[in-house]
Design a protein around this motif. Structure first.
Motif, PDB file in Angstrom:
ATOM      1  N   PRO A 236       0.178 -38.323  25.318  1.00 20.43           N
ATOM      2  CA  PRO A 236      -0.195 -37.123  24.556  1.00 20.43           C
ATOM      3  C   PRO A 236      -1.450 -37.314  23.701  1.00 20.43           C
ATOM      4  O   PRO A 236      -2.143 -36.340  23.398  1.00 20.43           O
ATOM      5  N   VAL A 237      -1.759 -38.536  23.314  1.00 25.41           N
ATOM      6  CA  VAL A 237      -2.930 -38.779  22.472  1.00 25.41           C
ATOM      7  C   VAL A 237      -4.205 -38.503  23.259  1.00 25.41           C
ATOM      8  O   VAL A 237      -5.122 -37.835  22.770  1.00 25.41           O
ATOM      9  N   ALA A 238      -4.228 -39.022  24.468  1.00 26.74           N
ATOM     10  CA  ALA A 238      -5.403 -38.785  25.308  1.00 26.74           C
ATOM     11  C   ALA A 238      -5.488 -37.308  25.682  1.00 26.74           C
ATOM     12  O   ALA A 238      -6.572 -36.773  25.929  1.00 26.74           O
ATOM     13  N   GLU A 239      -4.336 -36.638  25.700  1.00 27.05           N
ATOM     14  CA  GLU A 239      -4.327 -35.244  26.145  1.00 27.05           C
ATOM     15  C   GLU A 239      -4.787 -34.293  25.046  1.00 27.05           C
ATOM     16  O   GLU A 239      -5.703 -33.498  25.261  1.00 27.05           O
ATOM     17  N   ASP A 240      -4.177 -34.371  23.857  1.00 28.79           N
ATOM     18  CA  ASP A 240      -4.473 -33.361  22.839  1.00 28.79           C
ATOM     19  C   ASP A 240      -3.913 -33.792  21.479  1.00 28.79           C
ATOM     20  O   ASP A 240      -2.704 -33.764  21.260  1.00 28.79           O
ATOM     21  N   CYS A 241      -4.798 -34.139  20.573  1.00 30.86           N
ATOM     22  CA  CYS A 241      -4.381 -34.573  19.231  1.00 30.86           C
ATOM     23  C   CYS A 241      -3.490 -33.522  18.567  1.00 30.86           C
ATOM     24  O   CYS A 241      -2.617 -33.847  17.765  1.00 30.86           O
ATOM     25  N   SER A 242      -3.711 -32.262  18.904  1.00 32.63           N
ATOM     26  CA  SER A 242      -2.981 -31.210  18.192  1.00 32.63           C
ATOM     27  C   SER A 242      -1.533 -31.077  18.671  1.00 32.63           C
ATOM     28  O   SER A 242      -0.792 -30.246  18.163  1.00 32.63           O
ATOM     29  N   LEU A 243      -1.122 -31.917  19.644  1.00 29.79           N
ATOM     30  CA  LEU A 243       0.306 -31.976  19.970  1.00 29.79           C
ATOM     31  C   LEU A 243       1.072 -32.538  18.772  1.00 29.79           C
ATOM     32  O   LEU A 243       2.255 -32.257  18.600  1.00 29.79           O
ATOM     33  N   CYS A 244       0.418 -33.349  17.973  1.00 28.93           N
ATOM     34  CA  CYS A 244       1.085 -33.950  16.818  1.00 28.93           C
ATOM     35  C   CYS A 244       0.426 -33.618  15.473  1.00 28.93           C
ATOM     36  O   CYS A 244       1.055 -33.773  14.436  1.00 28.93           O
ATOM     37  N   HIS A 245      -0.840 -33.209  15.481  1.00 31.25           N
ATOM     38  CA  HIS A 245      -1.550 -32.973  14.221  1.00 31.25           C
ATOM     39  C   HIS A 245      -2.029 -31.525  14.080  1.00 31.25           C
ATOM     40  O   HIS A 245      -2.408 -30.892  15.056  1.00 31.25           O
ATOM     41  N   ILE A 246      -2.043 -31.042  12.823  1.00 31.62           N
ATOM     42  CA  ILE A 246      -2.677 -29.757  12.512  1.00 31.62           C
ATOM     43  C   ILE A 246      -3.957 -30.083  11.749  1.00 31.62           C
ATOM     44  O   ILE A 246      -3.902 -30.696  10.681  1.00 31.62           O
ATOM     45  N   ALA A 247      -5.084 -29.688  12.284  1.00 33.76           N
ATOM     46  CA  ALA A 247      -6.365 -30.133  11.726  1.00 33.76           C
ATOM     47  C   ALA A 247      -6.575 -29.698  10.275  1.00 33.76           C
ATOM     48  O   ALA A 247      -7.134 -30.441   9.477  1.00 33.76           O
ATOM     49  N   HIS A 248      -6.147 -28.495   9.931  1.00 35.96           N
ATOM     50  CA  HIS A 248      -6.493 -27.984   8.598  1.00 35.96           C
ATOM     51  C   HIS A 248      -5.616 -28.533   7.483  1.00 35.96           C
ATOM     52  O   HIS A 248      -6.115 -28.885   6.427  1.00 35.96           O
ATOM     53  N   GLY A 249      -4.308 -28.549   7.718  1.00 37.70           N
ATOM     54  CA  GLY A 249      -3.440 -29.002   6.648  1.00 37.70           C
ATOM     55  C   GLY A 249      -1.982 -28.916   7.037  1.00 37.70           C
ATOM     56  O   GLY A 249      -1.601 -28.105   7.873  1.00 37.70           O
ATOM     57  N   SER A 250      -1.184 -29.785   6.431  1.00 34.23           N
ATOM     58  CA  SER A 250       0.235 -29.823   6.741  1.00 34.23           C
ATOM     59  C   SER A 250       0.996 -30.223   5.488  1.00 34.23           C
ATOM     60  O   SER A 250       0.462 -30.910   4.610  1.00 34.23           O
ATOM     61  N   HIS A 303       7.761 -48.433  16.902  1.00 32.37           N
ATOM     62  CA  HIS A 303       6.626 -48.068  17.767  1.00 32.37           C
ATOM     63  C   HIS A 303       5.439 -47.709  16.878  1.00 32.37           C
ATOM     64  O   HIS A 303       5.042 -46.552  16.776  1.00 32.37           O
ATOM     65  N   SER A 304       4.887 -48.731  16.236  1.00 24.25           N
ATOM     66  CA  SER A 304       3.865 -48.467  15.211  1.00 24.25           C
ATOM     67  C   SER A 304       2.532 -48.043  15.818  1.00 24.25           C
ATOM     68  O   SER A 304       1.736 -47.374  15.178  1.00 24.25           O
ATOM     69  N   GLN A 305       2.292 -48.421  17.070  1.00 33.92           N
ATOM     70  CA  GLN A 305       0.991 -48.126  17.684  1.00 33.92           C
ATOM     71  C   GLN A 305       1.051 -46.793  18.426  1.00 33.92           C
ATOM     72  O   GLN A 305       0.874 -46.724  19.640  1.00 33.92           O
ATOM     73  N   VAL A 306       1.327 -45.754  17.657  1.00 35.08           N
ATOM     74  CA  VAL A 306       1.618 -44.466  18.280  1.00 35.08           C
ATOM     75  C   VAL A 306       0.402 -43.891  19.022  1.00 35.08           C
ATOM     76  O   VAL A 306       0.545 -43.075  19.930  1.00 35.08           O
ATOM     77  N   HIS A 307      -0.786 -44.336  18.659  1.00 32.97           N
ATOM     78  CA  HIS A 307      -1.992 -43.839  19.355  1.00 32.97           C
ATOM     79  C   HIS A 307      -2.380 -44.681  20.553  1.00 32.97           C
ATOM     80  O   HIS A 307      -3.406 -44.438  21.177  1.00 32.97           O
ATOM     81  N   GLY A 308      -1.558 -45.679  20.880  1.00 33.93           N
ATOM     82  CA  GLY A 308      -1.889 -46.549  21.998  1.00 33.93           C
ATOM     83  C   GLY A 308      -2.174 -47.946  21.506  1.00 33.93           C
ATOM     84  O   GLY A 308      -2.371 -48.165  20.308  1.00 33.93           O
ATOM     85  N   SER A 309      -2.197 -48.870  22.427  1.00 35.24           N
ATOM     86  CA  SER A 309      -2.329 -50.273  22.034  1.00 35.24           C
ATOM     87  C   SER A 309      -3.279 -51.018  22.953  1.00 35.24           C
ATOM     88  O   SER A 309      -3.375 -50.718  24.141  1.00 35.24           O
ATOM     89  N   ASN A 310      -3.980 -51.977  22.362  1.00 36.46           N
ATOM     90  CA  ASN A 310      -4.826 -52.856  23.165  1.00 36.46           C
ATOM     91  C   ASN A 310      -4.237 -54.256  23.231  1.00 36.46           C
ATOM     92  O   ASN A 310      -4.857 -55.177  23.747  1.00 36.46           O
ATOM     93  N   HIS A 311      -3.012 -54.410  22.707  1.00 36.80           N
ATOM     94  CA  HIS A 311      -2.374 -55.723  22.722  1.00 36.80           C
ATOM     95  C   HIS A 311      -1.793 -55.977  24.117  1.00 36.80           C
ATOM     96  O   HIS A 311      -1.195 -55.082  24.702  1.00 36.80           O
ATOM     97  N   PRO A 312      -1.968 -57.209  24.634  1.00 34.69           N
ATOM     98  CA  PRO A 312      -1.487 -57.493  25.995  1.00 34.69           C
ATOM     99  C   PRO A 312      -0.024 -57.092  26.200  1.00 34.69           C
ATOM    100  O   PRO A 312       0.344 -56.598  27.266  1.00 34.69           O
TER     101      PRO A 312
END
Ligand code: HEC
Ligand code: HEC
Ligand code: HEC
Ligand code: HEC
Ligand code: HEC
Ligand code: HEC
Ligand code: HEC
Ligand code: HEC
Ligand code: HEC
Ligand code: HEC
Length: 319
Positions: A236-250, A303-312
């Protein structure tokens, strides 16, 4: 004050003569239209004879401190060969005699000049890059004038400052004002960024006039660390940040649309979660899940790396 102007314009005229070869595109164009006789004889001096600091309710001198007042710039109204005040206000010979606002372009909504004419005046010089999206942009469609946002006779045009821009935008977009007062917001009110960090006020081909072609590209233009490709992506991160975030305010932290675990459970079923320490497994109503979901501890504790991970070994977004 008057004497200062007289001197300034004597200088302008002198420079204009010297630089006669620099051409007078505006004057040439108006000659072709047969307008020459409609311009005042002495340019700005004519206007300032009646509209100076003392007699007008605005600061006549402020414009000379702005880029429009530059004399060394032949593209500016006061540059060599420029039409000075009349570059914007239009031919003023008749007005200088009859003194009627109706015979000059005042830029006001009730002016005798149409919206199109008023905007065309500005666009005649500003048709460049940044405004290629203006036509067909939401603001043109919404019948905005350039002068709804820009103030020409101010030393500092508020909409061009980070601190002042939001006030201009929010004077019309009142719904968004409330968003920017929520507990988690982008720091626009604090003057650290502006609406135009994300939006092109002059229009763009992107949805919601975003500055980049897509929402994600807009976000990652600042949040570069969230831009892929990553070894382990979270779809979902690669797809659309707004699946989880509201840009203006929350009202939730980190501009989230919902709080975890609910946020995550919109897409992930609690059933079949791998067996980890589960003290309350099998309790009624919790879908067979353990206490991790009952005590309200969040998925991102593990699952702290919710935006994805570069760890092997970051496959499950845990590191
Ligand atoms: C002989 C005096 C005189 C001259 C010269 C003159 N004006 Fe005016 N102008 C006036 C008066 C009087 C008004 C009306 C003010 C009012 O109604 O409040 C006015 C109104 C305006 C307005 C509208 C302002 C408003 O409050 O509605 C603009 C813009 C303007 N003039 C620009 C110019 C420009 C540009 C020139 C030079 C080409 C010029 N004027 C020359 C006297 C003059
Ligand atoms: C770059 C365009 C531009 C130039 C050049 C320009 N003006 Fe204006 N003027 C405007 C606009 C736009 C407004 C409407 C209010 C605003 O945006 O500040 C305005 C408003 C005015 C007003 C009305 C002010 C009020 O408070 O209602 C007067 C009078 C005026 N201008 C006179 C002049 C004179 C005199 C000159 C030359 C010294 C001049 N302008 C040069 C764009 C211009
Ligand atoms: C005769 C040509 C001309 C006209 C007409 C004109 N401008 Fe400009 N404008 C310029 C030039 C030249 C600059 C300076 C650009 C630069 O230095 O890069 C400028 C600068 C600006 C800026 C940037 C100001 C800043 O502080 O950086 C804005 C905003 C602007 N113009 C808006 C307008 C609006 C709105 C109108 C119509 C009311 C208008 N202009 C009419 C030539 C013009
Ligand atoms: C909805 C508000 C709004 C409207 C309407 C608007 N502008 Fe702007 N303008 C801005 C903002 C915000 C900036 C500064 C941020 C940026 O450059 O995108 C800006 C910057 C500018 C600049 C200076 C930077 C550059 O791009 O050269 C010019 C010139 C300009 N505008 C001209 C115009 C003209 C001409 C119009 C009418 C066709 C217009 N603007 C309509 C908000 C607006
Ligand atoms: C004079 C009032 C006014 C001002 C000032 C104004 N807007 Fe707008 N804005 C509008 C109107 C009208 C629309 C079109 C609304 C619609 O179509 O529903 C609009 C639409 C928008 C949209 C939605 C575009 C879309 O495609 O859905 C955005 C984003 C926006 N404005 C941002 C801004 C920003 C940023 C500023 C300040 C730089 C600003 N506005 C200043 C009146 C204004
Ligand atoms: C961090 C980026 C960002 C900032 C800063 C931002 N916006 Fe937006 N705005 C967006 C996004 C993304 C959308 C599209 C929302 C969607 O459709 O999912 C949007 C949508 C809009 C819309 C269209 C209506 C709506 O709510 O969908 C308006 C109007 C708007 N913004 C005005 C503003 C104003 C005014 C400001 C400054 C006070 C501002 N925005 C600051 C990202 C931003
Ligand atoms: C112009 C730069 C810029 C753009 C574009 C931008 N942001 Fe931000 N973002 C910021 C800044 C600055 C902060 C505040 C950082 C801080 O406080 O340390 C921030 C903070 C955040 C936060 C954390 C908020 C909090 O309360 O902890 C989230 C989430 C976020 N942005 C998401 C987004 C999303 C989603 C988009 C696209 C719609 C986006 N950002 C676009 C600059 C930007
Ligand atoms: C699957 C949901 C989800 C998606 C999609 C998502 N985020 Fe987040 N984001 C979160 C969560 C949850 C947090 C809070 C993390 C925390 O508290 O540790 C967060 C926090 C943030 C933060 C503030 C903390 C930090 O890591 O810097 C920023 C900035 C951010 N996200 C930007 C983005 C951007 C940009 C995108 C799109 C490229 C995006 N997010 C997509 C769930 C998501
Ligand atoms: C919009 C839907 C959506 C949301 C919201 C969402 N995810 Fe995901 N998530 C997915 C998708 C799709 C995948 C990829 C599944 C696959 O590849 O089989 C995924 C993959 C994962 C994976 C890796 C699974 C694997 O087998 O590699 C974890 C861990 C994960 N998500 C945790 C979370 C957490 C924690 C949250 C809340 C912060 C969350 N997700 C929110 C859709 C979502
Ligand atoms: C106590 C730590 C912990 C918590 C809290 C937790 N998980 Fe997990 N999760 C794990 C472990 C461990 C795995 C398995 C990792 C592996 O197989 O390498 C896992 C795997 C996953 C997977 C991949 C499933 C699969 O079949 O491989 C998803 C999706 C997931 N978790 C989502 C979530 C969601 C959503 C939440 C919150 C509702 C959550 N997790 C809470 C530890 C946790």
């Amino acid at each position: 004050m008057r004497r200062l102007y007289a001197w300034l314009f004597a200088l302008t005229v002198a420079l204009g003569c010297q630089a006669g070869a620099l051409a007078q595109p505006a004057a040439a164009a108006s000659a072709a239209q047969g307008l020459v006789g409609q311009y005042s004889q002495e340019g700005a001096d004519t206007c300032l004879g009646c509209h100076d600091d003392e007699t007008a309710g605005y600061s006549g001198s402020a414009i000379f401190k702005t880029p429009h007042g530059q004399r060394g710039n032949q593209h500016a109204p006061f540059g060599a060969g420029g039409l000075q005040c009349e570059a914007c206000h239009g031919p003023g010979a008749a007005h200088a005699i009859n003194k009627k606002p109706a015979s000059i372009n005042t830029f006001e909504r009730h002016s005798t000049f149409t919206l199109q004419q008023r905007n065309d005046t500005c666009m005649a010089c500003h048709n460049g890059m940044a405004r290629t999206g203006w036509h067909a942009g939401a603001h043109e469609r919404g019948n905005l004038a350039c002068t709804d946002c820009h103030k020409i006779h101010r030393e500092r045009d508020a909409v061009l400052t980070k601190a002042g821009e939001a006030d201009v935008c929010l004077s019309c977009h009142k719904g968004q004002r409330a968003d920017f007062h929520k507990t988690s917001t982008h720091p626009v009110r604090q003057g650290l960024m502006s609406c135009s960090g994300c939006h092109s006020a002059h229009g763009s081909s992107a949805p919601a006039m975003l500055v980049k072609p897509t929402l994600n590209q807009t976000c990652t233009s600042c949040h570069a660390d969230k831009r892929g490709p990553l070894l382990w992506e979270h779809a979902p991160v690669a797809e659309d940040c707004s699946l989880c975030h509201i840009a203006h305010g929350s009202v939730r932290p980190a501009l989230l649309t919902k709080s975890p675990p609910l946020l995550c459970q919109q897409c992930h079923s609690p059933a079949n979660h791998p067996s980890v320490a589960r003290t309350g497994a099998g309790l009624p109503g919790n879908g067979g899940m353990g206490s991790i979901f009952l005590v309200g501890s969040s998925c991102i504790n593990c699952h702290s790396q919710v935006h994805g991970s570069n760890h092997p070994s970051g496959a499950k977004l845990m590191r």
